[in-house]
Design an enzyme around this catalytic site. Structure first.
Site, PDB file in Angstrom:
ATOM      1  N   VAL A 148     -52.146 -42.187  79.445  1.00  0.00           N
ATOM      2  CA  VAL A 148     -52.487 -41.412  80.630  1.00  0.00           C
ATOM      3  C   VAL A 148     -53.370 -40.260  80.161  1.00  0.00           C
ATOM      4  O   VAL A 148     -53.112 -39.673  79.109  1.00  0.00           O
ATOM      5  CB  VAL A 148     -51.221 -40.873  81.330  1.00  0.00           C
ATOM      6  CG1 VAL A 148     -51.587 -40.044  82.558  1.00  0.00           C
ATOM      7  CG2 VAL A 148     -50.276 -42.013  81.717  1.00  0.00           C
ATOM      8  N   CYS A 149     -54.422 -39.972  80.923  1.00  0.00           N
ATOM      9  CA  CYS A 149     -55.270 -38.801  80.663  1.00  0.00           C
ATOM     10  C   CYS A 149     -55.914 -38.943  79.268  1.00  0.00           C
ATOM     11  O   CYS A 149     -56.296 -40.043  78.864  1.00  0.00           O
ATOM     12  CB  CYS A 149     -54.419 -37.539  80.821  1.00  0.00           C
ATOM     13  SG  CYS A 149     -55.324 -36.003  81.076  1.00  0.00           S
ATOM     14  N   THR A 150     -56.021 -37.835  78.533  1.00  0.00           N
ATOM     15  CA  THR A 150     -56.654 -37.877  77.216  1.00  0.00           C
ATOM     16  C   THR A 150     -55.789 -38.575  76.167  1.00  0.00           C
ATOM     17  O   THR A 150     -56.191 -38.666  75.001  1.00  0.00           O
ATOM     18  CB  THR A 150     -56.976 -36.455  76.722  1.00  0.00           C
ATOM     19  OG1 THR A 150     -55.787 -35.668  76.767  1.00  0.00           O
ATOM     20  CG2 THR A 150     -58.038 -35.805  77.590  1.00  0.00           C
ATOM     21  N   GLY A 198     -56.477 -42.548  84.231  1.00  0.00           N
ATOM     22  CA  GLY A 198     -57.248 -41.314  84.287  1.00  0.00           C
ATOM     23  C   GLY A 198     -56.353 -40.091  84.149  1.00  0.00           C
ATOM     24  O   GLY A 198     -55.215 -40.172  83.667  1.00  0.00           O
TER      25      GLY A 198
END
Lengths: 276, 276
Positions: A148-150, A198
């Site tokens: 998730v995310c970075t 994202g």
């Protein structure tokens, strides 16, 4: 296809994640419409997945907790919150989590490994040999390698996204090729057994869609209803395209230093784990 | 109205919750459009709120973490995770949180107190004198008294919703009148200084809307973009009206026992705290 009684009993054990204990069948309200009389819950509703979430100092809590809330709705699954040690791990918003397992204690064979993102903490983890070796090892055999995310940059630094389509927090998508990935702007990107989501809140969508994939649509709909996941964002600024231009600029500016450091890691660290 | 430099410096200290350190102004990418030349960030962007989240055994982690992720985006705010003691608190999905303050250590004067929900754990908290007295005391002076999911029933048991419109997890809304509240079916219900949100994921919408109220629209849009909060639920079953009938029935059945127990607490416990 569902025995209400079996579902409720099974749910009592496993759907705790969704927030409620099951009612004993005898106590079902008499004014409810009559239930199914099938005697078996669909076989695929009960699993035995081993799921591990990596946590590390300064990770973003909601990246992990959103996906965790959905995936712990999987009846029969076992979930591990894995830290480098058993020490308390502080998130970037100050939440303090107690890991349930260390790298060494985490099961060797995982169905799902999920890596949340962050900022300074993610950059540090992307340069930490113990973390990268742990991810590379479990990721090499896990059924699903997810982020998730970075968190995708951390997977990438460990050499786990080389040759895969992947996404990341919107402001860091252009960094993915530095880690061998095919950068793809979407809320969830699924390429073979890699699933990357994202920024931050995308973890909820990712987790719920994976629940649907591992069970079935009706099961995922139950988890969604339990979490009352019918979002009503009070503003419409959740992507750089939809946000006012000035808002996108302010937030993009905040990533300049992060992106520079990530680029350096892509040059200096990634090649060692890509091939190693 | 915004000095980018001031914003970034301020953000470095406070927007960590949103997940990224600010870039030093000197490192802003040259290809970014020119920033504002105002020398001051809007005065209202920097606050000094004291915010407390109650946690208790078997609470639902996402209820708290969703709202927390948004509210910790408030520059200058101080956030407390308050447990009865400093012991680790386990959520209903197994996440283990370390409180940052006990009931006694929590500041006396709060800007926001927020109570997450749960199931068995919430019923237990609704009968725990120490918890109810803590909520009644801080809630009597807090600027905003708020809840997510069945957290509203806990506020209600402490006598804090008597005469107020309020909402809860969809399956428990009919219980609210037992605690003196005017049951209202909506994702977020705001009545004077009481703000109650619906089930689990509604905490994100609640938190973001309160950020907008305490700062301004542009500020909240920045927080939303940082969290990439542009939800794309993979199914459309997030409310009892939208979910397939069978899904709504399965999930409603799971609340029968919870609701019976909550009714008893409404009869036996609430009157003592309503008047006390």
């Amino acid at each position: 296809m569902i025995s209400k009684r079996d579902l409720l009993l099974a749910s009592a054990a496993g759907l705790a994640a969704a927030g409620l204990r099951a009612a004993p069948a005898a106590e079902v309200a008499p004014d409810m419409p009559a239930g199914h009389d099938m005697s078996q819950m669909p076989a695929n509703w009960m699993g035995k997945e081993q799921i591990a979430f990596l946590i590390y100092p300064e990770f973003t809590a909601l990246d992990m907790v959103g996906a965790h809330a959905m995936l712990t709705g999987l009846l029969g699954a076992t979930t591990h919150i894995v830290g480098k040690t058993r020490d308390i791990v502080k998130s970037d918003s100050g939440l303090q989590f107690q890991p349930s397992a260390t790298f060494d204690e985490c099961p060797r064979e995982l169905d799902i490994i999920c890596v949340p993102g962050g900022a300074a903490g993610t950059l540090a983890a992307m340069q930490d040999d113990g973390t990268l070796r742990f991810l590379k090892d479990r990721g090499s055999r896990a059924k699903f390698v997810t982020s998730v995310c970075t968190g995708s940059l951390l997977l990438g630094a460990a050499g786990l996204l080389t040759g895969y389509k992947a996404t990341s927090h919107w402001a860091t998508i252009p960094l993915l090729p530095l880690f061998g990935a095919n950068a793809t702007a979407a809320r969830i990107v699924h390429d073979r057994n890699r699933i990357t989501a994202g920024g931050v809140t995308a973890g909820i969508d990712f987790g719920l869609s994976l629940v649907g994939q591992l069970r079935d649509r009706q099961y995922a709909e139950c988890v969604q209803l339990m979490a009352q996941y019918a979002p009503e964002p009070p503003y419409d600024a959740g992507t750089p395209e939809r946000a006012p231009r000035e808002v996108t600029k302010i937030m993009s500016d905040m990533f300049v230093d992060f992106n520079k450091q990530a680029e350096r890691i892509g040059r200096d660290v990634y090649p060692r784990y890509r091939d190693g």
